[in-house]
Design a protein around this motif. Structure first.
Motif, PDB file in Angstrom:
ATOM      1  N   TYR A  33      17.497 -17.964 -14.637  1.00  0.00           N
ATOM      2  CA  TYR A  33      17.419 -17.278 -13.349  1.00  0.00           C
ATOM      3  C   TYR A  33      17.429 -15.767 -13.578  1.00  0.00           C
ATOM      4  N   ASN A  34      16.643 -15.035 -12.797  1.00  0.00           N
ATOM      5  CA  ASN A  34      16.585 -13.583 -12.930  1.00  0.00           C
ATOM      6  C   ASN A  34      16.269 -12.968 -11.564  1.00  0.00           C
ATOM      7  N   ILE A  35      17.182 -12.131 -11.055  1.00  0.00           N
ATOM      8  CA  ILE A  35      16.965 -11.478  -9.755  1.00  0.00           C
ATOM      9  C   ILE A  35      16.925  -9.958  -9.902  1.00  0.00           C
ATOM     10  N   ASP A  36      16.636  -9.448 -11.106  1.00  0.00           N
ATOM     11  CA  ASP A  36      16.621  -8.000 -11.322  1.00  0.00           C
ATOM     12  C   ASP A  36      15.623  -7.281 -10.422  1.00  0.00           C
ATOM     13  N   LEU A  37      14.544  -7.946 -10.044  1.00  0.00           N
ATOM     14  CA  LEU A  37      13.542  -7.317  -9.191  1.00  0.00           C
ATOM     15  C   LEU A  37      14.142  -6.878  -7.855  1.00  0.00           C
ATOM     16  N   LEU A  38      15.178  -7.567  -7.409  1.00  0.00           N
ATOM     17  CA  LEU A  38      15.819  -7.236  -6.140  1.00  0.00           C
ATOM     18  C   LEU A  38      16.356  -5.806  -6.128  1.00  0.00           C
ATOM     19  N   PHE A  39      16.681  -5.256  -7.292  1.00  0.00           N
ATOM     20  CA  PHE A  39      17.278  -3.932  -7.383  1.00  0.00           C
ATOM     21  C   PHE A  39      16.249  -2.813  -7.497  1.00  0.00           C
ATOM     22  N   ASP A  40      14.968  -3.141  -7.583  1.00  0.00           N
ATOM     23  CA  ASP A  40      13.957  -2.101  -7.715  1.00  0.00           C
ATOM     24  C   ASP A  40      13.970  -1.209  -6.470  1.00  0.00           C
ATOM     25  N   PRO A  41      13.932   0.123  -6.639  1.00  0.00           N
ATOM     26  CA  PRO A  41      14.039   1.022  -5.494  1.00  0.00           C
ATOM     27  C   PRO A  41      12.786   1.122  -4.631  1.00  0.00           C
ATOM     28  N   GLY A  42      11.666   0.552  -5.084  1.00  0.00           N
ATOM     29  CA  GLY A  42      10.453   0.607  -4.283  1.00  0.00           C
ATOM     30  C   GLY A  42      10.580  -0.189  -2.992  1.00  0.00           C
ATOM     31  N   GLN A  43       9.816   0.212  -1.960  1.00  0.00           N
ATOM     32  CA  GLN A  43       9.901  -0.505  -0.688  1.00  0.00           C
ATOM     33  C   GLN A  43       9.257  -1.882  -0.778  1.00  0.00           C
ATOM     34  N   TYR A  44       8.069  -1.934  -1.384  1.00  0.00           N
ATOM     35  CA  TYR A  44       7.391  -3.210  -1.607  1.00  0.00           C
ATOM     36  C   TYR A  44       6.977  -3.252  -3.084  1.00  0.00           C
ATOM     37  N   VAL A  45       7.385  -4.297  -3.780  1.00  0.00           N
ATOM     38  CA  VAL A  45       7.135  -4.383  -5.222  1.00  0.00           C
ATOM     39  C   VAL A  45       6.698  -5.798  -5.582  1.00  0.00           C
ATOM     40  N   ALA A  46       5.605  -5.896  -6.333  1.00  0.00           N
ATOM     41  CA  ALA A  46       5.143  -7.191  -6.845  1.00  0.00           C
ATOM     42  C   ALA A  46       5.209  -7.161  -8.364  1.00  0.00           C
ATOM     43  N   GLU A  47       5.606  -8.281  -8.937  1.00  0.00           N
ATOM     44  CA  GLU A  47       5.735  -8.360 -10.392  1.00  0.00           C
ATOM     45  C   GLU A  47       5.273  -9.723 -10.882  1.00  0.00           C
ATOM     46  N   SER A  48       4.559  -9.724 -11.997  1.00  0.00           N
ATOM     47  CA  SER A  48       4.167 -10.985 -12.631  1.00  0.00           C
ATOM     48  C   SER A  48       4.270 -10.808 -14.132  1.00  0.00           C
ATOM     49  N   GLY A  49       4.592 -11.892 -14.813  1.00  0.00           N
ATOM     50  CA  GLY A  49       4.720 -11.818 -16.257  1.00  0.00           C
ATOM     51  C   GLY A  49       4.687 -13.186 -16.891  1.00  0.00           C
ATOM     52  N   VAL A  50       4.510 -13.203 -18.205  1.00  0.00           N
ATOM     53  CA  VAL A  50       4.509 -14.458 -18.935  1.00  0.00           C
ATOM     54  C   VAL A  50       5.082 -14.209 -20.327  1.00  0.00           C
ATOM     55  N   THR A  51       5.843 -15.166 -20.811  1.00  0.00           N
ATOM     56  CA  THR A  51       6.424 -15.112 -22.151  1.00  0.00           C
ATOM     57  C   THR A  51       5.903 -16.284 -22.971  1.00  0.00           C
ATOM     58  N   TYR A  52       5.466 -15.999 -24.184  1.00  0.00           N
ATOM     59  CA  TYR A  52       5.020 -17.048 -25.101  1.00  0.00           C
ATOM     60  C   TYR A  52       6.051 -17.178 -26.206  1.00  0.00           C
ATOM     61  N   VAL A  53       6.523 -18.386 -26.445  1.00  0.00           N
ATOM     62  CA  VAL A  53       7.568 -18.632 -27.437  1.00  0.00           C
ATOM     63  C   VAL A  53       7.055 -19.635 -28.471  1.00  0.00           C
ATOM     64  N   ALA A  54       7.250 -19.300 -29.743  1.00  0.00           N
ATOM     65  CA  ALA A  54       6.821 -20.169 -30.841  1.00  0.00           C
ATOM     66  C   ALA A  54       8.014 -20.471 -31.738  1.00  0.00           C
ATOM     67  N   PRO A  55       8.798 -21.494 -31.412  1.00  0.00           N
ATOM     68  CA  PRO A  55       9.942 -21.866 -32.256  1.00  0.00           C
ATOM     69  C   PRO A  55       9.495 -22.731 -33.429  1.00  0.00           C
ATOM     70  N   ASP A  56      10.305 -22.746 -34.477  1.00  0.00           N
ATOM     71  CA  ASP A  56       9.978 -23.540 -35.657  1.00  0.00           C
ATOM     72  C   ASP A  56      11.263 -24.158 -36.204  1.00  0.00           C
ATOM     73  N   ARG A  57      11.658 -25.276 -35.639  1.00  0.00           N
ATOM     74  CA  ARG A  57      12.845 -26.001 -36.096  1.00  0.00           C
ATOM     75  C   ARG A  57      12.401 -27.197 -36.922  1.00  0.00           C
ATOM     76  N   THR A  58      12.836 -27.254 -38.193  1.00  0.00           N
ATOM     77  CA  THR A  58      12.466 -28.342 -39.091  1.00  0.00           C
ATOM     78  C   THR A  58      13.681 -29.205 -39.389  1.00  0.00           C
ATOM     79  N   LEU A  59      13.545 -30.510 -39.182  1.00  0.00           N
ATOM     80  CA  LEU A  59      14.604 -31.469 -39.484  1.00  0.00           C
ATOM     81  C   LEU A  59      14.406 -32.007 -40.901  1.00  0.00           C
ATOM     82  N   LYS A  60      15.509 -32.093 -41.654  1.00  0.00           N
ATOM     83  CA  LYS A  60      15.439 -32.498 -43.055  1.00  0.00           C
ATOM     84  C   LYS A  60      16.421 -33.638 -43.335  1.00  0.00           C
ATOM     85  N   ASN A  61      16.191 -34.328 -44.453  1.00  0.00           N
ATOM     86  CA  ASN A  61      17.078 -35.412 -44.894  1.00  0.00           C
ATOM     87  C   ASN A  61      17.315 -36.429 -43.782  1.00  0.00           C
ATOM     88  N   VAL A  62      16.254 -36.740 -43.073  1.00  0.00           N
ATOM     89  CA  VAL A  62      16.358 -37.668 -41.943  1.00  0.00           C
ATOM     90  C   VAL A  62      16.573 -39.086 -42.457  1.00  0.00           C
TER      91      VAL A  62
END
Length: 410
Positions: A33-62
């Protein structure tokens, strides 16, 4: 000494964006959850974004430690567990009066995607699991003067959808009797609410906020248990082999509390930090039943999480009127407790903000996470044993993330 609150706020958001690249945060957390946009001082503000995540977890000795549905110890003893993913976010904030601000946003707070496949010794525990979510929220605040700054009361609500599936090898059987693969598909939705408070002193770019997000009760999870990959002629299965059965269950997504603090420390410099607690320990074992029955259970999802804690801190610096940079360090306590691969993570984030005009801001951030080592095996939590299907180890792995966003003020 005065500070530019518009730019300071941007710096805090920039560093938070970098920290949001935590690839293996506890439980099922993804965007949170993120509500930081609520604190922006602008009267009307639009924001869009995207995050790409590439994790690499390897299981061993299974090792397959439960041969009741077939001995898989002749299969691969290592497996890459994780899959890359995107986390989008869209928000719009409006100042309705001099004292009232409201924000509407769409996010994906929860999610997970593991895909070790079928050709490993733990295929009877998991071949692929994917969980996704949609969150539609409206949050408002009322602010008034208190001393040298303003006090803000925050409240809001959200509707949440959670859905996904899990596939695993239910029985190792001759090809003539099917593939042995079982699949569970699920979906549910519910409502939540948030309440909080904040105090701000614009002159010093100081802000402290404390926000509570309620749990979201998923009282009516529905789906199907597809066991058509196993012939009805195979013994066992409670009569469910050879068919797809409607199932139901219930659980709740966790409540959380987050404290955030930021302050100008010198002209053009900002320090910030946060502490968050998430009640992941309420997700232990989730049973599912065939529609129209209350016993016996048809299957279950085993999680056995403990509560999650996330601590983050960083520094931001305004280089000039157009460019700012920030860096952050985040520690996230893993929610696994002897069962599962969610160990502690350390995330190092950095980012840059470009503001060609007062009304437009571009942000680009990156993060690198260290996923600490550990092991998984039979574990007893609150009198229930988990992890008796397989055991494995995992070393210190890495995850990388990149995030970009655009903010426009009207």
């Amino acid at each position: 000494m005065a500070f530019n609150i518009v730019k300071s706020t941007s710096l805090a958001l920039l560093a938070a964006t970098a920290a949001a690249g935590i690839a293996h945060a506890g439980g099922l957390e993804r965007g949170g959850y993120n509500i930081d946009l609520l604190f922006d001082p602008g009267q009307y503000v639009a924001e869009s974004g995207v995050t790409y995540v590439a994790p690499d977890r390897t299981l061993k000795n299974v090792r397959d430690t439960n041969n009741g549905n077939g001995n898989l110890n002749t299969r691969a003893t290592t497996a890459s567990e994780t899959e890359s993913y995107f986390v989008p976010r869209i928000g719009f904030k409006a100042s309705l009066t001099d004292s009232v601000d409201c924000m509407a946003d769409y996010s994906q707070p929860w999610g997970a995607h593991t895909k070790p496949g079928f050709n490993w010794a733990g295929a009877n525990d998991n071949a692929e699991t994917k969980i996704s979510s949609n969150n539609y929220a409206l949050t408002c605040s009322y602010r008034f003067d208190v001393g040298p700054g303003q006090f803000r009361v925050i409240a809001g609500g959200f509707h949440q959808e959670v859905y996904g599936f899990k596939e695993r090898l239910v029985a190792q059987i001759p090809a003539a009797f099917g593939t042995g693969i079982g699949r569970l598909d699920l979906e549910g939705d519910g409502y939540g609410w948030r309440i909080g408070a904040a105090y701000e002193i614009t002159e010093y770019a100081l802000r402290a906020s404390l926000v509570y997000n309620s749990e979201v009760e998923l009282d009516d999870i529905t789906g199907t248990l597809d066991l058509r990959g196993i012939s009805a002629l195979v013994p066992g299965g409670g009569g469910l082999f050879g068919r797809s059965s409607p199932v139901y269950g219930s659980t709740a997504m966790p409540e959380s509390v987050e404290l955030k603090v930021q302050s100008g420390i010198a002209p053009g410099w900002l320090a910030f930090g946060s502490v968050k607690w998430v009640d992941w320990s309420q997700l232990q074992r989730i049973p599912f039943f065939v529609a129209g029955t209350t016993s016996p259970e048809a299957t279950a999802l085993s999680l056995a999480y403990r509560d999650g804690w996330t601590v983050s801190g960083g520094i931001g610096h305004k280089l000039n009127d157009q460019w700012s940079i920030a860096g952050s360090v985040t520690w996230d306590r893993g929610t696994s407790q002897g069962f599962g691969s969610q160990s502690d993570t350390w995330t190092f984030g950095t980012g840059v903000s470009y503001t060609p005009s007062e009304n437009v801001e571009f942000r680009l951030a990156g993060a690198l996470s260290l996923l600490t080592s550990g092991s998984s095996g039979p574990t007893t939590v609150k009198g229930v044993t988990y992890g008796n299907e397989i055991s494995y180890d995992f070393g210190t792995d890495l995850a990388a993330a990149v995030s970009t966003s655009l903010k426009v003020r009207f």
